[in-house]
Design a protein around this motif. Structure first.
Motif, PDB file in Angstrom:
ATOM      1  N   GLU A 105      -2.863  -8.846  -9.495  1.00 18.41           N
ATOM      2  CA  GLU A 105      -2.302  -7.624 -10.079  1.00 18.41           C
ATOM      3  C   GLU A 105      -3.333  -6.504 -10.186  1.00 18.41           C
ATOM      4  O   GLU A 105      -4.268  -6.572 -10.983  1.00 18.41           O
ATOM      5  CB  GLU A 105      -1.716  -7.945 -11.465  1.00 18.41           C
ATOM      6  N   ASN A 106      -3.132  -5.453  -9.358  1.00 19.78           N
ATOM      7  CA  ASN A 106      -3.995  -4.270  -9.404  1.00 19.78           C
ATOM      8  C   ASN A 106      -3.283  -3.047  -9.948  1.00 19.78           C
ATOM      9  O   ASN A 106      -3.947  -2.078 -10.314  1.00 19.78           O
ATOM     10  CB  ASN A 106      -4.457  -3.903  -7.977  1.00 19.78           C
ATOM     11  N   VAL A 107      -1.945  -3.048  -9.920  1.00 18.64           N
ATOM     12  CA  VAL A 107      -1.256  -1.774 -10.152  1.00 18.64           C
ATOM     13  C   VAL A 107      -0.207  -1.775 -11.263  1.00 18.64           C
ATOM     14  O   VAL A 107      -0.029  -0.756 -11.922  1.00 18.64           O
ATOM     15  CB  VAL A 107      -0.639  -1.224  -8.842  1.00 18.64           C
ATOM     16  N   PHE A 160      -9.164 -10.316 -16.761  1.00 17.48           N
ATOM     17  CA  PHE A 160     -10.616 -10.519 -16.702  1.00 17.48           C
ATOM     18  C   PHE A 160     -11.327  -9.176 -16.558  1.00 17.48           C
ATOM     19  O   PHE A 160     -10.766  -8.230 -16.002  1.00 17.48           O
ATOM     20  CB  PHE A 160     -11.010 -11.478 -15.562  1.00 17.48           C
ATOM     21  N   ILE A 161     -12.537  -9.110 -17.074  1.00 11.67           N
ATOM     22  CA  ILE A 161     -13.405  -7.930 -16.972  1.00 11.67           C
ATOM     23  C   ILE A 161     -14.630  -8.400 -16.203  1.00 11.67           C
ATOM     24  O   ILE A 161     -15.376  -9.261 -16.686  1.00 11.67           O
ATOM     25  CB  ILE A 161     -13.796  -7.410 -18.371  1.00 11.67           C
ATOM     26  N   VAL A 162     -14.808  -7.869 -15.001  1.00  6.09           N
ATOM     27  CA  VAL A 162     -15.630  -8.554 -14.014  1.00  6.09           C
ATOM     28  C   VAL A 162     -17.039  -8.914 -14.485  1.00  6.09           C
ATOM     29  O   VAL A 162     -17.447 -10.069 -14.392  1.00  6.09           O
ATOM     30  CB  VAL A 162     -15.634  -7.804 -12.665  1.00  6.09           C
ATOM     31  N   GLY A 211      -8.046  12.118  -6.958  1.00  6.05           N
ATOM     32  CA  GLY A 211      -7.282  11.591  -5.831  1.00  6.05           C
ATOM     33  C   GLY A 211      -7.197  10.076  -5.821  1.00  6.05           C
ATOM     34  O   GLY A 211      -6.225   9.493  -5.336  1.00  6.05           O
ATOM     35  N   LEU A 212      -8.227   9.422  -6.371  1.00 13.19           N
ATOM     36  CA  LEU A 212      -8.248   7.949  -6.425  1.00 13.19           C
ATOM     37  C   LEU A 212      -7.061   7.424  -7.232  1.00 13.19           C
ATOM     38  O   LEU A 212      -6.514   6.358  -6.944  1.00 13.19           O
ATOM     39  CB  LEU A 212      -9.571   7.498  -7.069  1.00 13.19           C
ATOM     40  N   LEU A 213      -6.670   8.180  -8.240  1.00  9.49           N
ATOM     41  CA  LEU A 213      -5.598   7.728  -9.130  1.00  9.49           C
ATOM     42  C   LEU A 213      -4.217   7.978  -8.541  1.00  9.49           C
ATOM     43  O   LEU A 213      -3.206   7.544  -9.095  1.00  9.49           O
ATOM     44  CB  LEU A 213      -5.729   8.409 -10.496  1.00  9.49           C
ATOM     45  N   ALA A 256       0.848  -1.197   0.000  1.00  3.55           N
ATOM     46  CA  ALA A 256       0.000   0.000   0.000  1.00  3.55           C
ATOM     47  C   ALA A 256       0.879   1.241   0.000  1.00  3.55           C
ATOM     48  O   ALA A 256       2.104   1.144   0.094  1.00  3.55           O
ATOM     49  CB  ALA A 256      -0.926  -0.021   1.215  1.00  3.55           C
ATOM     50  N   GLY A 257       0.249   2.414  -0.106  1.00  4.54           N
ATOM     51  CA  GLY A 257       0.988   3.642  -0.390  1.00  4.54           C
ATOM     52  C   GLY A 257       1.360   4.505   0.794  1.00  4.54           C
ATOM     53  O   GLY A 257       1.912   5.596   0.603  1.00  4.54           O
ATOM     54  N   SER A 258       1.087   4.077   2.029  1.00  8.08           N
ATOM     55  CA  SER A 258       1.507   4.878   3.185  1.00  8.08           C
ATOM     56  C   SER A 258       1.623   3.967   4.404  1.00  8.08           C
ATOM     57  O   SER A 258       1.034   2.882   4.451  1.00  8.08           O
ATOM     58  CB  SER A 258       0.496   5.989   3.484  1.00  8.08           C
ATOM     59  N   LEU A 288      -4.183  -2.115 -13.729  1.00 10.13           N
ATOM     60  CA  LEU A 288      -2.812  -1.596 -13.855  1.00 10.13           C
ATOM     61  C   LEU A 288      -2.825  -0.105 -13.541  1.00 10.13           C
ATOM     62  O   LEU A 288      -2.410   0.721 -14.355  1.00 10.13           O
ATOM     63  CB  LEU A 288      -2.312  -1.835 -15.293  1.00 10.13           C
ATOM     64  N   ILE A 289      -3.324   0.222 -12.341  1.00 11.12           N
ATOM     65  CA  ILE A 289      -3.637   1.630 -12.076  1.00 11.12           C
ATOM     66  C   ILE A 289      -2.420   2.541 -12.182  1.00 11.12           C
ATOM     67  O   ILE A 289      -2.568   3.716 -12.528  1.00 11.12           O
ATOM     68  CB  ILE A 289      -4.349   1.782 -10.707  1.00 11.12           C
ATOM     69  N   SER A 290      -1.216   2.007 -11.953  1.00 13.61           N
ATOM     70  CA  SER A 290      -0.040   2.890 -12.041  1.00 13.61           C
ATOM     71  C   SER A 290       0.177   3.384 -13.476  1.00 13.61           C
ATOM     72  O   SER A 290       0.930   4.331 -13.694  1.00 13.61           O
ATOM     73  CB  SER A 290       1.219   2.169 -11.531  1.00 13.61           C
ATOM     74  N   GLN A 291      -0.504   2.747 -14.430  1.00 19.30           N
ATOM     75  CA  GLN A 291      -0.301   3.114 -15.840  1.00 19.30           C
ATOM     76  C   GLN A 291      -1.462   3.922 -16.440  1.00 19.30           C
ATOM     77  O   GLN A 291      -1.388   4.351 -17.588  1.00 19.30           O
ATOM     78  CB  GLN A 291      -0.117   1.838 -16.692  1.00 19.30           C
ATOM     79  N   TYR A 292      -2.544   4.116 -15.678  1.00 14.62           N
ATOM     80  CA  TYR A 292      -3.749   4.692 -16.292  1.00 14.62           C
ATOM     81  C   TYR A 292      -3.548   6.130 -16.784  1.00 14.62           C
ATOM     82  O   TYR A 292      -4.222   6.557 -17.714  1.00 14.62           O
ATOM     83  CB  TYR A 292      -4.940   4.632 -15.326  1.00 14.62           C
ATOM     84  N   ASN A 293      -2.640   6.871 -16.149  1.00 15.70           N
ATOM     85  CA  ASN A 293      -2.398   8.252 -16.590  1.00 15.70           C
ATOM     86  C   ASN A 293      -1.179   8.361 -17.495  1.00 15.70           C
ATOM     87  O   ASN A 293      -0.777   9.464 -17.858  1.00 15.70           O
ATOM     88  CB  ASN A 293      -2.196   9.165 -15.371  1.00 15.70           C
TER      89      ASN A 293
END
Ligand code: NDP
Length: 337
Positions: free
Chosen positions: A217-219, A275-277, A320-322, A174-176, A242-247
């Motif tokens: 894999e989420n990020v 997969f796409i839920v 902020g979510l991103l 996690a991030g903190s 792959l949220i680290s790549q979305y931007n």
């Protein structure tokens, strides 16, 4: 009727001027339709993809259209026999106060649901994602090591807890420091590492002395770099996000490691499956819902919401979510229950 529309397509991270707040008249439902008032709006990472017109599994939001999104709504007028005024439903009505919907697009919520916003999280789309991704693709067995990032978030928090219920050794990322404490102390993961620490790879190796059997894999990005060398033979990698790549506006710098990855998948017989839920698992919603409701009732699953008050704050909350500003499932309270 306030609506938040997509004013322009972001290049890189979304900015406030990509969104616009406008006022329109409350729409009138036709025969077979209902008028819905939004109570809770779900904000989810997939919305970043819909703001972009790159080809994907779903159509993008058009410019000047209302931002899409799942919501818990109250039926205010009904022109369909299956819905009464006052019913609570889940619908994809988007970022607005009122919307009309066809009766066949609605999921009616049971009267006894004590926290209706859970239908957007632990008992809804993110819950189904965690449950099916881990159990159907990950196939966890007692004693195996499971790693999941975005571990305090909607999907990751549930992946780790379900893995614990299956007897696995679970390491979150996690991030903190605050999020990591929550993940170990409240969610019961065996360990949690901060991906902002410079020595993530060494710490992960220490916490996974027997390697990694399942990496949910989420990020992507730097976290996957730390995970890759630790993957065991026959490891499973449910590829969820792959949220680290979305931007990202360009490919990451550095040497191309695609052939290295493919070599690893080959020699270690690793199974990595995207997969796409709803496309892949929508038909198994009832099975998931029964299992998760039972775990919740038994106190076996802990779930945290990050509730933002007011539709006018949705764009900021989504941005902020991103970047990890949310702590738990991000939901906007648009109106009173
Ligand atoms: P979360 O509630 O976990 O919120 C997103 C979190 O991602 C942030 O809080 C942040 O947590 C983390 N994050 C953001 N940027 C980075 C980064 N660069 N590196 C590491 N972590 C980062 O969101 P969800 O649980 O709703 O979604 C989690 C993932 O699941 C997303 O990738 C999403 O797209 C995917 N998903 C896929 C579905 C499918 O059908 N395939 C369905 C639903 C979700 P932190 O502070 O800990 O870094």
């Amino acid at each position: 009727n306030r609506q938040i529309t997509l004013a322009s397509r972001p290049v890189g991270a979304p900015t406030p001027d990509n969104f616009k707040l406008r006022e329109t008249a409350i729409p009138k439902p036709a025969q077979g339709q209902v008028l819905l008032r939004t109570i809770y709006l779900s904000l989810d990472p997939y919305m970043r993809g819909r703001m972009s017109d790159a080809k994907s599994y779903a159509e993008p939001v058009a410019i000047n259209e209302v931002m899409i999104g799942g919501a818990v709504c109250r039926v205010e007028q009904s022109h369909h026999e299956n819905f009464q005024v006052g019913d609570l439903v889940v619908a994809y009505t988007g970022w607005q106060d009122y919307a009309i919907a066809n009766a066949d697009e609605l999921l009616k919520l049971p009267e006894q649901l004590t926290t209706p916003s859970y239908a957007l999280g632990v008992l809804g789309m993110p819950g189904l994602t965690a449950y099916m991704g881990l159990l159907d693709i990950g196939q966890p067995k007692a004693g195996e090591t499971v790693v999941v990032a975005a571990a305090s978030g909607a999907v990751g928090s549930l992946v780790g807890q379900i893995a614990k219920l299956h007897g696995c050794h679970v390491v979150g990322i996690a991030g903190s420091a605050e999020k990591c404490h929550y993940v170990t102390d409240s969610l019961g993961f065996d360990a949690c590492l901060n991906h902002r620490d410079s020595n993530l790879a060494e710490q992960l190796a220490q916490q996974c002395p027997n390697g990694i059997d399942i990496y949910f894999e989420n990020v992507g990005g730097a976290v996957f770099d730390a995970v890759m060398p630790l993957l065991n033979a026959s490891a499973r990698v449910p590829l969820c996000g792959l949220i680290s790549q979305y931007n990202a506006t360009e490919l990451p710098s550095g040497p191309d490691r695609l052939s290295q990855l493919m070599g690893l998948l080959l020699v270690k017989r690793i199974k990595m499956q995207g997969f796409i839920v709803f496309d892949d698992y929508g038909h198994r919603y009832n099975e998931f819902s029964q299992a998760m409701s039972k775990w919740l009732a038994e106190g076996k699953i802990t779930y945290r919401e990050d509730m933002v008050q007011g539709l006018e704050h949705a764009a900021n909350a989504f941005m902020g979510l991103l970047t990890g500003e949310n702590f738990g499932k991000l939901v906007v309270q648009v109106g009173p229950l």
